[in-house]
Design an enzyme around this catalytic site. Structure first.
Site, PDB file in Angstrom:
ATOM      1  N   ASN A 119       0.817  -1.213   0.000  1.00 35.29           N
ATOM      2  CA  ASN A 119       0.000   0.000   0.000  1.00 35.29           C
ATOM      3  C   ASN A 119       0.853   1.267   0.000  1.00 35.29           C
ATOM      4  O   ASN A 119       2.076   1.205   0.056  1.00 35.29           O
ATOM      5  CB  ASN A 119      -0.974  -0.009   1.175  1.00 35.29           C
ATOM      6  CG  ASN A 119      -0.238  -0.027   2.512  1.00 35.29           C
ATOM      7  OD1 ASN A 119       0.900   0.438   2.611  1.00 35.29           O
ATOM      8  ND2 ASN A 119      -0.875  -0.564   3.534  1.00 35.29           N
ATOM      9  N   ILE A 120       0.170   2.388  -0.048  1.00 35.55           N
ATOM     10  CA  ILE A 120       0.855   3.669  -0.217  1.00 35.55           C
ATOM     11  C   ILE A 120       1.814   3.977   0.930  1.00 35.55           C
ATOM     12  O   ILE A 120       2.822   4.631   0.725  1.00 35.55           O
ATOM     13  CB  ILE A 120      -0.162   4.836  -0.361  1.00 35.55           C
ATOM     14  CG1 ILE A 120      -1.109   4.885   0.832  1.00 35.55           C
ATOM     15  CG2 ILE A 120      -0.937   4.721  -1.662  1.00 35.55           C
ATOM     16  CD1 ILE A 120      -1.920   6.170   0.902  1.00 35.55           C
ATOM     17  N   TRP A 132      -7.498   3.772  -7.443  1.00 36.84           N
ATOM     18  CA  TRP A 132      -6.901   4.965  -8.049  1.00 36.84           C
ATOM     19  C   TRP A 132      -5.392   5.034  -7.852  1.00 36.84           C
ATOM     20  O   TRP A 132      -4.767   5.962  -8.315  1.00 36.84           O
ATOM     21  CB  TRP A 132      -7.595   6.235  -7.568  1.00 36.84           C
ATOM     22  CG  TRP A 132      -7.716   6.382  -6.060  1.00 36.84           C
ATOM     23  CD1 TRP A 132      -6.781   6.066  -5.137  1.00 36.84           C
ATOM     24  CD2 TRP A 132      -8.834   6.902  -5.340  1.00 36.84           C
ATOM     25  NE1 TRP A 132      -7.234   6.350  -3.890  1.00 36.84           N
ATOM     26  CE2 TRP A 132      -8.500   6.872  -3.970  1.00 36.84           C
ATOM     27  CE3 TRP A 132     -10.077   7.397  -5.733  1.00 36.84           C
ATOM     28  CZ2 TRP A 132      -9.370   7.311  -2.987  1.00 36.84           C
ATOM     29  CZ3 TRP A 132     -10.937   7.837  -4.735  1.00 36.84           C
ATOM     30  CH2 TRP A 132     -10.594   7.788  -3.379  1.00 36.84           C
ATOM     31  N   ASP A 133      -4.825   4.105  -7.125  1.00 32.30           N
ATOM     32  CA  ASP A 133      -3.368   4.104  -6.994  1.00 32.30           C
ATOM     33  C   ASP A 133      -2.738   2.928  -7.731  1.00 32.30           C
ATOM     34  O   ASP A 133      -2.288   3.046  -8.842  1.00 32.30           O
ATOM     35  CB  ASP A 133      -2.967   4.069  -5.519  1.00 32.30           C
ATOM     36  CG  ASP A 133      -3.356   5.359  -4.806  1.00 32.30           C
ATOM     37  OD1 ASP A 133      -3.070   6.418  -5.379  1.00 32.30           O
ATOM     38  OD2 ASP A 133      -3.933   5.299  -3.718  1.00 32.30           O
ATOM     39  N   CYS A 176      -7.794  -2.450  -6.829  1.00 31.13           N
ATOM     40  CA  CYS A 176      -7.117  -2.580  -5.536  1.00 31.13           C
ATOM     41  C   CYS A 176      -8.182  -2.219  -4.509  1.00 31.13           C
ATOM     42  O   CYS A 176      -9.264  -2.799  -4.559  1.00 31.13           O
ATOM     43  CB  CYS A 176      -5.888  -1.699  -5.466  1.00 31.13           C
ATOM     44  SG  CYS A 176      -6.145  -0.003  -6.000  1.00 31.13           S
ATOM     45  N   SER A 177      -7.932  -1.297  -3.624  1.00 28.00           N
ATOM     46  CA  SER A 177      -8.995  -0.931  -2.694  1.00 28.00           C
ATOM     47  C   SER A 177      -9.905   0.116  -3.328  1.00 28.00           C
ATOM     48  O   SER A 177     -11.076  -0.118  -3.559  1.00 28.00           O
ATOM     49  CB  SER A 177      -8.396  -0.408  -1.387  1.00 28.00           C
ATOM     50  OG  SER A 177      -7.666  -1.437  -0.761  1.00 28.00           O
ATOM     51  N   ASP A 178      -9.325   1.282  -3.610  1.00 29.12           N
ATOM     52  CA  ASP A 178     -10.140   2.337  -4.185  1.00 29.12           C
ATOM     53  C   ASP A 178      -9.987   2.425  -5.694  1.00 29.12           C
ATOM     54  O   ASP A 178     -10.756   3.107  -6.363  1.00 29.12           O
ATOM     55  CB  ASP A 178      -9.772   3.680  -3.552  1.00 29.12           C
ATOM     56  CG  ASP A 178     -10.237   3.733  -2.098  1.00 29.12           C
ATOM     57  OD1 ASP A 178     -11.349   3.254  -1.833  1.00 29.12           O
ATOM     58  OD2 ASP A 178      -9.482   4.228  -1.251  1.00 29.12           O
TER      59      ASP A 178
END
Lengths: 689, 682
Positions: B370-371, B436-437, B432-434
């Protein structure tokens, strides 16, 4: 496709190329009589057997596995064990696999490995690994063996269907033959004739000239001195004419003109093998000398000054024993490098990959390269600075790191040494003639020598080639040769057919040749490589004339500025190959542009020289690269995984690894240089024009 | 110990240090960057233009910089402009940039590679500018790149150079300035710098709104959602262009126009959007021109702990699968590691269950972190690269940052997708989750591998505009544009990773890209500079509300107006490079030193092979020109002669004047602008 038929335990099964091996262990005693007895050799291709080569063992019904495959299916064939090499030949219906693009006279086929190229052999049985060696016993039943080569290849053979007694013999052979302790047990060495001595003396008198090795003659040294402009200050000495003065020095070598042979003899007593000093290179008024270190008993370095008869300030000494990696360090480093570059299965590959950078760091290989380059730059700067008269590079043996540093200094300073001929000359001068113990260092002989000395392997030569490769990366237009050439240089030293590499000094070479042993001529590329392959040894960027002579002293020798020599070290690992990518694509691109340039230069010359009236203006003149692109567009089939992709595929391992299907697991091809023309376009010069 | 290491590292003694810095700053110049450091050796010769308006565009540095990189000779047009306005009292300004708001004399720049340099520090509404006369040295940093500004030392600090300002930048470096305690110069500089580096925090607007440069090209017209979908062949039998999201009513982080399965009607879209996190329903990223296998993107399904189902969503996915007749399976690539996906269930998210999706879907987890992990990794990397590089542990230090692992992982994921689409002719759904990444990374990289169009200068711009800007990658939040909250946990170098991956692919397929390394570095520089509207704010919706297309310039305007500096002369459309499968093994992944280590003057160019190759191409061009000239002369000569003959024999022959414009005929090769070696028609 022809099927391969093996009968097995009453039943029989038919298989095609990749026939499945039964997972269940098959006790050897259950092998049927006819399989053990029948030789099956007539179904296989013939290996390349050269004169004097003797087949010692054969094992039939061998499966060659792809090391990164599932170890479950392979190419069926036979394994020949000769006194030169281990040769795997596939069944006749798979003969096309043998096409390697080398000349027929070249003794190595596609799946052949010279005994001198073998670093280690491991047997796998019951999930356990065991290293084979002269003294190691056999585990039985042996299911598989893996052969790790010094050129970073790994061969995996399965003996599951092979007659067990043949396997035992072959393993016995593999445990001993690659691991001899004396050069006279290597291929090509002839025992001295047993007749009375008078005839042999006669023979030696007639052909003395043939026994000479590189830089054994005064003429060679004379030419080199002249090239460097050092003829006046130095002279060739005869003192070692019959190798009585020094074992490791050549018959003739060069010393300062004012030093008499007598003085040399006296002063060199305390030096290892009398190597007090010998000339290496001259730049302007500064001379580079190399030598071994004095015994502990003698007083240090004043002897040089006596000999050289010069001021202390005019003289600088580099003791590289401490500043550069030693023999043991280099060897250890190489062993670790081998470990990460020759994964024995996919799992190992992934394990290394997960921590690749720190594994590279752990090998200390780049650190050693960095040290060598650093020292070489230091010496080169003093040499170029012209403030000293003499520079002396010395180490304990005088034959190892001295060769690395002296030759690197010349590569850095002398544009001639960056040409093909120049580098070969350099290797002859600083390595072969100066007595670098190739046989011992390359591990061609190992163990305890006949004189009861522990032989010490260490690939100083590879270290040197790697350093040159780093220079080539940083100064890509300054070298006439390509990285492929450097790779070939390394491979060359592992083929036990060159006296330069199977002996340790000119004395041994001379003796062997007097006995009638015959060796191939060093750097005989043209004799066995195709014209196209030869073209790949050249660097297309060398066309940029103005950069040829640039000094290379401002190279970045720090580890962060160095790189792993991927072509040489990763070329047999399909999983790290970039398909249709760089550096292969970029190289062929440059090669084509270079060809365009030469075509244009010719065209321009013709236009300028000829009379305007006589020039016939052709309708259309396309450059070779345009031609190639148009052609490849016409003929290409797009790269689609899974499709048959023999055309237009090259990989980053080019030209060593196969062009072929993406599914590397089932592909067993080898060198493919004869097949690359489709990819390359014909990059050779048209001799007709 | 530190000294020892340092000398080991550099291999240089102190006396040669200055030389070293100068020299490598030259190489730095090769890398065009909007923010550059250089000894301006010609500054003394600079004319005395006093006008504050003496304008310099950000391209100036780019032009001069990449000119040397490309070896082209048309360099320095703008650079000389820069010099003109470089007066000792004055600094170069961009159109719209205000004269220095504050300056402080007698400031020392504590360069980590050099002794302190004494000069004057200026702050404008766009940049931080430091200039010294002896040695002549210039530092030009857009304020947007600043992540954090800190005061160091106290008024009472006695030590030399202990009192001043430290500026930590988002582009891997930090700058230290030492002030004199007298005169409060530090306080004023600090105040102004803080104000304009973080305009949003201080209720100001981005400088992009004041920037009034006029470019011949309009970058805002590069991307048009509908045109791009049409380029891909939409509408087809099974895909339609949908404008259901006009006014951003369906999903406020999506574009207004996107492609959806033709069978899915508008009401269905609403239901599906409701079942996906933040309404980000599956929409089309790319469709294979021949097989019609697609890449679609979305956010995670709102499965939750109870395993909620949505028949519309299931149906919708089967439409996507059925739209491609070549495969009876839809591959769902979940970018996350499995554990993260499972953990998301607790927050109402999750992943598609294969049972529910009727065995037609196969889900794979790509293990991309993750980010937060990525942010931490880049932070570590910047520590390893700046200011000191510990040479003996360089490799293991780089490894311990795991940056290359992450790059390799993203790339491997993209290759997997490309392989499924190209090799198995199957459609792939990425989330992924949202969405957008990591999703943007994967879809855009896979598209880059699959479609040669995205490897052109314009195509790459379209790719960024489409997969990143329009699909709501939160540029504003991820890079903290204009906000002083440097420890914001929502910041993350996701886009930097994408550009890094592009560079990795480029490194493996040099001939396959129309753009060069300089293009990528420039994009990253302006990601932070906030000079252009392209990367401002979080979504298409907000950008529309702020009217960025009217009020700011697009980065592509600047790039396309100076296109020569960004093209790769090696670009050749080899048919075997139409689809790329890069190797994601760490044996082949390299640290992008020309970007991450560029502030270290001891780092050499990673590209000597390319630089030399460009020279080779130039040589070919030169020779071709000479040959053409020769041929033209000959042709003219022969024509004259023929004319004479024909007039004497009264015959009429067309004069063979030849083709005066050899560049106009098409040879199809080397589209990288090297069109001079074309077939010559005479």
């Amino acid at each position: 496709m022809t099927s391969v038929r093996f009968s097995k335990g009453g039943g029989s099964f038919i298989s095609y190329i990749n026939f499945e091996e039964k997972k269940a262990p098959l006790p050897s005693q259950q092998l049927p009589e006819e399989m053990a007895g029948g030789n099956g050799l007539e179904d296989c291709c013939k290996p390349r057997i050269s004169s004097k080569e003797v087949v010692l063992n054969t094992v039939t019904r061998v499966l060659k596995f792809s090391t990164f495959g599932d170890l479950n299916s392979g190419v069926p064939g036979a394994l020949y064990c000769t006194n030169l090499k281990l040769s795997f030949v596939p069944m006749k219906n798979l003969a096309e696999l043998l096409d390697v693009g080398t000349d027929e006279s070249w003794p190595l086929g596609a799946f052949d490995v010279c005994l001198t190229n073998i670093e280690s052999v491991e047997q796998l049985s019951g999930g356990k690994r065991k290293r084979l060696g002269p003294s190691s016993g056999l585990a039985s039943p042996v299911e598989m063996i893996q052969i790790f080569c010094k050129d970073f290849r790994v061969f995996t053979f399965s003996f599951r269907f092979s007659p067990s007694e043949d396997v035992v013999k072959a393993l016995d052979y593999l445990g001993r033959h690659p691991f001899v302790n004396s050069p006279d047990r290597l291929f090509g060495f002839e025992e001295p004739p047993q007749q009375n001595s008078s005839t042999s003396v006669q023979i030696s008198k007639i052909k003395e000239h043939d026994f000479l090795s590189p830089y054994d003659t005064g003429a060679e040294w004379g030419a080199e001195l002249k090239r460097c402009g050092a003829s006046e200050c130095f002279r060739t000495t005869d003192v070692n004419k019959i190798f009585a003065f020094s074992e490791s020095l050549p018959r003739r070598f060069v010393i300062p003109a004012k030093v008499t042979d007598h003085k040399l003899d006296v002063e060199s007593k305390h030096y290892k093998d009398h190597r007090v000093m010998s000339w290496s290179y001259t730049k302007g008024r500064t001379h580079l000398l190399r030598g071994s270190s004095p015994d502990a008993s003698s007083s240090k370095d004043s002897r040089y000054l006596t000999l050289l008869d010069c001021q202390r300030t005019d003289f600088e000494e580099f003791d590289i024993e401490l500043s550069c990696p030693g023999i043991r360090e280099t060897h250890q480093s190489f062993v670790r490098l081998m470990a990460i570059c020759t994964p024995s299965n996919v799992q190992e590959f992934d394990d290394v990959d997960a921590h690749f950078l720190s594994k590279v760091e752990e090998t200390r290989w780049l650190a050693n390269v960095s040290l060598c380059l650093k020292e070489a730059v230091k010496v080169a700067k003093v040499l170029a600075g012209q403030t000293k008269q003499y520079i002396l590079v010395r180490e304990k043996t005088g034959v190892d790191m001295c060769s690395v540093i002296c030759s690197l200094v010349q590569v850095i300073l002398d544009p001639f040494c960056r040409t093909l001929r120049g580098l070969e000359n350099l290797v002859c001068k600083e390595w072969v003639s100066m007595g670098h113990p190739f046989a011992e260092r390359l591990g061609h002989i190992r163990g305890i020598s006949c004189n009861n000395v522990q032989l010490e392997p260490a690939p100083m030569y590879l270290l040197f080639l790697d350093c040159v490769w780093q220079l080539l990366q940083q100064f890509p237009a300054s070298f006439e040769f390509s990285e492929t050439y450097l790779c070939r240089m390394w491979d060359h030293s592992l083929v036990g057919l060159y006296d330069a590499f199977v002996f340790s000094n000119n004395k041994e070479r001379s003796k062997a040749k007097q006995n009638g042993s015959v060796y191939r001529k060093l750097f005989d590329w043209a004799d066995w490589l195709s014209a196209q392959d030869l073209e790949l040894l050249k660097n297309p960027l060398y066309l940029l004339v103005d950069s040829r002579n640039e000094p290379l002293t401002d190279l970045d020798y720090t580890i962060k500025g160095l790189d792993v020599w991927a072509q040489c070290y990763f070329r047999w690992i399909p999983k790290s190959e970039i398909v249709n990518g760089d550096p292969a694509m970029l190289f062929t691109f440059y090669a084509r542009v270079a060809k365009d340039i030469r075509a244009l230069q010719r065209q321009l010359e013709t236009l300028r020289c000829s009379d305007s009236e006589q020039v016939t203006l052709r309708q259309k003149e396309r450059l070779p690269s345009d031609e190639f692109l148009a052609n490849s567009k016409r003929t290409s089939r797009l790269l689609k995984p899974g499709s048959d992709l023999k055309i237009n595929v090259i990989t980053s391992s080019f030209p060593f690894a196969p062009p072929g299907p993406i599914d590397w697991g089932s592909f067993h091809g080898s060198c493919h240089t004869s097949q690359i023309s489709a990819v390359l376009g014909d990059i050779r010069e048209d001799s007709t024009e | 110990m530190g000294d020892e290491r340092d000398s080991q590292d550099s291999g240089l003694d102190k006396s040669s240090m200055l030389y070293e810095v100068t020299k490598s700053l030259d190489t730095l110049l090769e890398l065009s960057s909007s923010s550059r450091e250089t000894f301006n050796l010609n500054a003394s010769a600079a004319a005395s233009s006093t006008d504050h308006g003496g304008s310099v565009t950000p391209t100036s540095s780019l032009v001069s910089g990449s000119a040397s990189d490309q070896g082209s000779s048309n360099a320095n047009t703008m650079d000389s402009n820069a010099r003109k306005s470089l007066n000792f009292e004055d600094i170069p300004l961009l159109p719209g940039e205000k004269p220095p708001l504050k300056n402080a004399q007698d400031v020392s720049y504590l360069c980590p590679f050099h002794d302190p340099i004494r000069g004057t520090l200026y702050v404008t509404n766009y940049k931080l500018y430091f200039k010294s006369v002896d040695p002549i040295y210039v530092l030009d940093v857009p304020l947007g790149v600043i992540s954090r500004i800190e005061k160091i030392g106290y008024h009472s600090s006695k030590q030399e150079n202990a009192y001043g300002i430290e500026v930590v930048c988002k582009d891997m470096r930090s700058l230290k300035f030492a002030h004199k305690q007298e005169g409060h110069s530090r306080r004023d500089i600090f105040t102004k710098m803080t104000q304009y580096a973080f305009p949003l925090t201080n209720n100001l607007e981005f400088f992009a709104f004041d920037y009034s440069e006029k470019f011949p090209e309009n970058g805002w017209s590069v991307y048009d959602a509908e045109a791009e979908l049409k380029r891909q062949g939409l509408p087809t039998e099974s895909w339609r262009i949908c404008n259901k999201n006009s006014g951003y009513k369906l999903c406020d982080t999506y574009p207004e126009i996107f492609g959806v399965p033709a069978l899915a009607d508008d009401p269905m879209l609403e239901v599906v959007a409701g079942f996906r996190s933040r309404g980000r329903l599956p929409v089309l990223s790319w469709i294979h021109p021949e097989t019609h296998a697609t890449i679609t993107r979305c956010a995670q399904p709102l499965v939750g702990m109870v395993g909620k189902r949505c028949t519309e969503d299931e149906k919708y996915l089967s439409y996507i699968m059925e739209a491609n007749t070549h495969s009876s399976k839809l591959y769902i690539m979940d970018a996350r590691p499995l554990v993260n996906a499972v953990a998301n269930k607790a927050m109402g998210g999750g992943y598609e269950s294969e049972d529910v999706y009727k065995k037609n879907a196969e889900i794979t987890f790509l293990d991309i972190h993750n980010i937060h992990v990525m942010r931490e990794s880049l932070r570590k990397l910047s520590e390893a690269c700046f200011p000191n590089i510990e040479d003996n542990h360089w490799l293991s230090n780089v490894e311990s940052t795991h940056w290359l692992d992450h790059i390799g992982c993203v790339l491997a994921g993209a290759v997997k997708i490309a392989y499924k689409v190209e090799g198995s002719r199957s459609s792939v759904l990425v989330h992924c989750s949202d969405g957008w990444d990591r999703t943007s990374q994967l879809t855009s990289l896979a598209m880059l591998l699959l479609d040669p169009y995205y490897r052109t200068v314009k195509g790459y711009q379209v790719l960024i505009e489409k997969e990143w800007c329009s699909f709501g990658h939160m540029f504003g939040t991820r890079y903290g544009h204009g906000v002083d909250h440097y420890s914001d946990s929502d910041r993350s170098p996701v886009f930097v990773q994408f550009v890094d991956c592009t560079w990795q692919v480029m490194k493996q397929f040099q001939n396959a890209f129309e753009f060069n390394e300089n293009f990528l570095v420039t994009i990253l520089d302006h990601l932070y500079s906030c000079l252009f509207g392209t990367f401002l704010y979080n979504s298409e919706k907000i950008r529309g509300e702020k009217n960025l297309k009217e009020k700011t310039q697009s980065l592509w305007s600047m790039i396309n107006s100076n296109i020569d500096q960004f093209v790769n002369p090696m670009y050749t459309r080899y048919p075997q490079q139409s689809v790329l499968f890069p190797v994601a093994s760490l044996r082949r992944i390299r640290l992008w030193k020309t970007y991450y280590c560029r502030w270290n003057p001891r780092m050499r160019s990673q590209q000597p092979l390319i630089t030399r190759g460009v020279e080779l191409l130039q040589l070919r061009r030169l020779l071709q020109k000479q040959v053409d000239e020769c041929l033209r002369e000959v042709a003219a000569y022969q024509a004259r002669k023929k004319d004479k003959e024909s007039t004497s024999t009264c015959g009429v022959t067309r004069s063979g004047g030849g083709n005066p414009d050899p560049g106009s005929s098409s040879g199809g090769s080397s589209p990288g602008g090297q069109s001079t070696h074309q077939p010559v028609m005479v």
